[in-house]
Write a protein that holds these residues in place. Structure first.
Motif, PDB file in Angstrom:
ATOM      1  N   SER A  59       0.864  -1.185   0.000  1.00 48.86           N
ATOM      2  CA  SER A  59       0.000   0.000   0.000  1.00 48.86           C
ATOM      3  C   SER A  59       0.900   1.234   0.000  1.00 48.86           C
ATOM      4  N   VAL A  60       0.659   2.125  -0.946  1.00 48.52           N
ATOM      5  CA  VAL A  60       1.479   3.333  -1.041  1.00 48.52           C
ATOM      6  C   VAL A  60       0.572   4.563  -1.083  1.00 48.52           C
ATOM      7  N   GLU A  61       1.083   5.672  -0.566  1.00 47.16           N
ATOM      8  CA  GLU A  61       0.317   6.917  -0.574  1.00 47.16           C
ATOM      9  C   GLU A  61       0.982   7.913  -1.504  1.00 47.16           C
ATOM     10  N   LEU A  62       0.182   8.439  -2.421  1.00 44.82           N
ATOM     11  CA  LEU A  62       0.691   9.369  -3.434  1.00 44.82           C
ATOM     12  C   LEU A  62      -0.253  10.558  -3.576  1.00 44.82           C
ATOM     13  N   GLU A  63       0.306  11.645  -4.079  1.00 45.49           N
ATOM     14  CA  GLU A  63      -0.547  12.779  -4.427  1.00 45.49           C
ATOM     15  C   GLU A  63      -1.488  12.342  -5.546  1.00 45.49           C
ATOM     16  N   LYS A  64      -2.770  12.667  -5.401  1.00 45.46           N
ATOM     17  CA  LYS A  64      -3.774  12.214  -6.367  1.00 45.46           C
ATOM     18  C   LYS A  64      -3.436  12.591  -7.806  1.00 45.46           C
ATOM     19  N   ARG A  65      -2.883  13.771  -7.977  1.00 45.31           N
ATOM     20  CA  ARG A  65      -2.654  14.272  -9.336  1.00 45.31           C
ATOM     21  C   ARG A  65      -1.548  13.525 -10.068  1.00 45.31           C
ATOM     22  N   VAL A  66      -0.748  12.698  -9.363  1.00 51.74           N
ATOM     23  CA  VAL A  66       0.336  11.962 -10.042  1.00 51.74           C
ATOM     24  C   VAL A  66       0.097  10.458 -10.073  1.00 51.74           C
ATOM     25  N   ILE A  67      -1.041   9.996  -9.519  1.00 51.23           N
ATOM     26  CA  ILE A  67      -1.275   8.546  -9.415  1.00 51.23           C
ATOM     27  C   ILE A  67      -1.279   7.862 -10.775  1.00 51.23           C
ATOM     28  N   GLU A  68      -1.985   8.414 -11.751  1.00 54.82           N
ATOM     29  CA  GLU A  68      -2.053   7.763 -13.073  1.00 54.82           C
ATOM     30  C   GLU A  68      -0.674   7.713 -13.733  1.00 54.82           C
ATOM     31  N   GLU A  69       0.065   8.799 -13.589  1.00 56.55           N
ATOM     32  CA  GLU A  69       1.419   8.859 -14.154  1.00 56.55           C
ATOM     33  C   GLU A  69       2.320   7.810 -13.480  1.00 56.55           C
ATOM     34  N   PHE A  70       2.170   7.665 -12.167  1.00 52.87           N
ATOM     35  CA  PHE A  70       2.930   6.667 -11.404  1.00 52.87           C
ATOM     36  C   PHE A  70       2.601   5.261 -11.897  1.00 52.87           C
ATOM     37  N   LYS A  71       1.326   4.970 -12.067  1.00 54.24           N
ATOM     38  CA  LYS A  71       0.903   3.634 -12.523  1.00 54.24           C
ATOM     39  C   LYS A  71       1.470   3.312 -13.910  1.00 54.24           C
ATOM     40  N   ILE A  72       1.416   4.302 -14.788  1.00 56.23           N
ATOM     41  CA  ILE A  72       1.946   4.082 -16.159  1.00 56.23           C
ATOM     42  C   ILE A  72       3.445   3.798 -16.105  1.00 56.23           C
ATOM     43  N   ALA A  73       4.166   4.570 -15.285  1.00 54.03           N
ATOM     44  CA  ALA A  73       5.613   4.368 -15.156  1.00 54.03           C
ATOM     45  C   ALA A  73       5.937   2.993 -14.591  1.00 54.03           C
ATOM     46  N   ILE A  74       5.180   2.567 -13.577  1.00 58.82           N
ATOM     47  CA  ILE A  74       5.379   1.242 -12.959  1.00 58.82           C
ATOM     48  C   ILE A  74       5.132   0.125 -13.976  1.00 58.82           C
ATOM     49  N   ILE A  75       4.025   0.228 -14.688  1.00 56.52           N
ATOM     50  CA  ILE A  75       3.663  -0.808 -15.661  1.00 56.52           C
ATOM     51  C   ILE A  75       4.710  -0.886 -16.776  1.00 56.52           C
ATOM     52  N   ASN A  76       5.121   0.269 -17.277  1.00 55.90           N
ATOM     53  CA  ASN A  76       6.105   0.297 -18.368  1.00 55.90           C
ATOM     54  C   ASN A  76       7.457  -0.265 -17.932  1.00 55.90           C
ATOM     55  N   LYS A  77       7.934   0.158 -16.762  1.00 56.60           N
ATOM     56  CA  LYS A  77       9.266  -0.240 -16.319  1.00 56.60           C
ATOM     57  C   LYS A  77       9.324  -1.694 -15.835  1.00 56.60           C
ATOM     58  N   SER A  78       8.164  -2.234 -15.445  1.00 61.21           N
ATOM     59  CA  SER A  78       8.148  -3.628 -14.974  1.00 61.21           C
ATOM     60  C   SER A  78       7.705  -4.598 -16.063  1.00 61.21           C
ATOM     61  N   GLY A  79       7.458  -4.075 -17.264  1.00 61.70           N
ATOM     62  CA  GLY A  79       6.939  -4.928 -18.336  1.00 61.70           C
ATOM     63  C   GLY A  79       5.568  -5.489 -17.986  1.00 61.70           C
ATOM     64  N   ALA A  80       4.777  -4.689 -17.312  1.00 61.61           N
ATOM     65  CA  ALA A  80       3.405  -5.033 -16.886  1.00 61.61           C
ATOM     66  C   ALA A  80       3.365  -6.179 -15.890  1.00 61.61           C
ATOM     67  N   LYS A  81       4.455  -6.379 -15.172  1.00 66.31           N
ATOM     68  CA  LYS A  81       4.504  -7.460 -14.174  1.00 66.31           C
ATOM     69  C   LYS A  81       3.985  -7.004 -12.800  1.00 66.31           C
ATOM     70  N   ILE A  82       3.844  -5.720 -12.651  1.00 70.66           N
ATOM     71  CA  ILE A  82       3.275  -5.195 -11.398  1.00 70.66           C
ATOM     72  C   ILE A  82       1.812  -4.856 -11.645  1.00 70.66           C
ATOM     73  N   GLU A  83       0.952  -5.335 -10.763  1.00 66.84           N
ATOM     74  CA  GLU A  83      -0.486  -5.191 -10.970  1.00 66.84           C
ATOM     75  C   GLU A  83      -1.126  -4.282  -9.927  1.00 66.84           C
ATOM     76  N   PHE A  84      -2.203  -3.637 -10.357  1.00 63.40           N
ATOM     77  CA  PHE A  84      -3.017  -2.800  -9.463  1.00 63.40           C
ATOM     78  C   PHE A  84      -4.405  -3.447  -9.410  1.00 63.40           C
ATOM     79  N   PRO A  85      -4.668  -4.265  -8.379  1.00 58.96           N
ATOM     80  CA  PRO A  85      -5.919  -5.052  -8.352  1.00 58.96           C
ATOM     81  C   PRO A  85      -7.183  -4.214  -8.395  1.00 58.96           C
ATOM     82  N   SER A  86      -7.135  -2.999  -7.851  1.00 55.01           N
ATOM     83  CA  SER A  86      -8.352  -2.173  -7.842  1.00 55.01           C
ATOM     84  C   SER A  86      -8.744  -1.700  -9.235  1.00 55.01           C
ATOM     85  N   ASP A  87      -7.788  -1.797 -10.199  1.00 59.83           N
ATOM     86  CA  ASP A  87      -8.074  -1.353 -11.566  1.00 59.83           C
ATOM     87  C   ASP A  87      -8.723  -2.450 -12.416  1.00 59.83           C
ATOM     88  N   THR A  88      -8.723  -3.686 -11.904  1.00 63.07           N
ATOM     89  CA  THR A  88      -9.241  -4.799 -12.726  1.00 63.07           C
ATOM     90  C   THR A  88     -10.716  -4.994 -12.541  1.00 63.07           C
TER      91      THR A  88
END
Length: 205
Positions: free
Chosen positions: A176-205
């Motif tokens: 569980s991580v806490e982020l500023e709301k305005r950067v959450i989507e950017e953070f998720k995109i960066a995580i997915i891209n850099k991990s080759g989509a191996k990191i998942e966000f269950p609340s998005d599914t």
């Protein structure tokens, strides 16, 4: 909802002045809700229960959220105290702030113009003394990752000025991580891209 950060008071300030024998004491404090604002007003009223008036105004949320504004003339002629106090607060760009102006009457009438100037001016002077800090609007994000990707998450979390709130370790790491709301989507995109989509966000599914 607006996710942009805004300024809030760091600490209470007090400004006192004498105008034509009346003493005006202005208190400014951070109040993060309408209930907090009303509690602060009650506190100052109790402290100065012997005063003629304890007039007040508050901006109990974001600076521009007029649904959380309030004011009172507390016995002064209508429009001469509460509105000038609120006008100074709402014009300051500071959120979560309450002003209480206590008046000890000195026997000389100020007239409506004089009262507006005294109450508004006291708050204006107090605002010059106040120190503020930025309030960031945050949210919690849950992610699942393999153990070998934890360092990647930590690196990106640091780049986005987030913090780790909790982590559970089983076959995968649930973080569980806490982020500023305005950067959450950017953070998720960066995580997915850099991990080759191996990191998942269950609340998005």
């Amino acid at each position: 909802m607006n996710d942009q950060p805004y300024q809030v008071p760091k600490a209470m300030v007090v400004f006192e002045e004498e105008i034509k024998k009346s003493i005006f004491i202005t208190y400014l404090a951070r109040t993060s809700s309408v209930d907090d604002a009303k509690a602060f007003v009650a506190e100052i009223k109790a402290k100065h229960s012997d005063a003629r008036h304890n007039c007040w105004g508050f901006v109990a949320g974001r600076p521009e959220d007029s649904m959380k504004w309030g004011f009172s003339d507390d016995g002064e002629p209508s429009g001469t105290a509460g509105k000038p106090i609120l006008a100074q607060l709402s014009g300051s760009g500071i959120g979560e702030i309450t002003a209480v102006v206590t008046r000890y009457y000195g026997g000389v009438r100020l007239g409506t113009g004089g009262l507006v100037k005294a109450y508004g001016g006291g708050v204006q002077q107090a605002l010059k003394l106040i120190e503020t800090e930025e309030k960031r609007i945050t949210d919690t994000v849950i992610l699942h990752c393999d153990y070998n990707l934890v360092s990647l998450v930590e690196t990106l979390l640091s780049q986005f000025e987030g913090i780790q709130v909790d982590a559970q370790y089983s076959d995968k790491v649930v973080m569980s991580v806490e982020l500023e709301k305005r950067v959450i989507e950017e953070f998720k995109i960066a995580i997915i891209n850099k991990s080759g989509a191996k990191i998942e966000f269950p609340s998005d599914t």
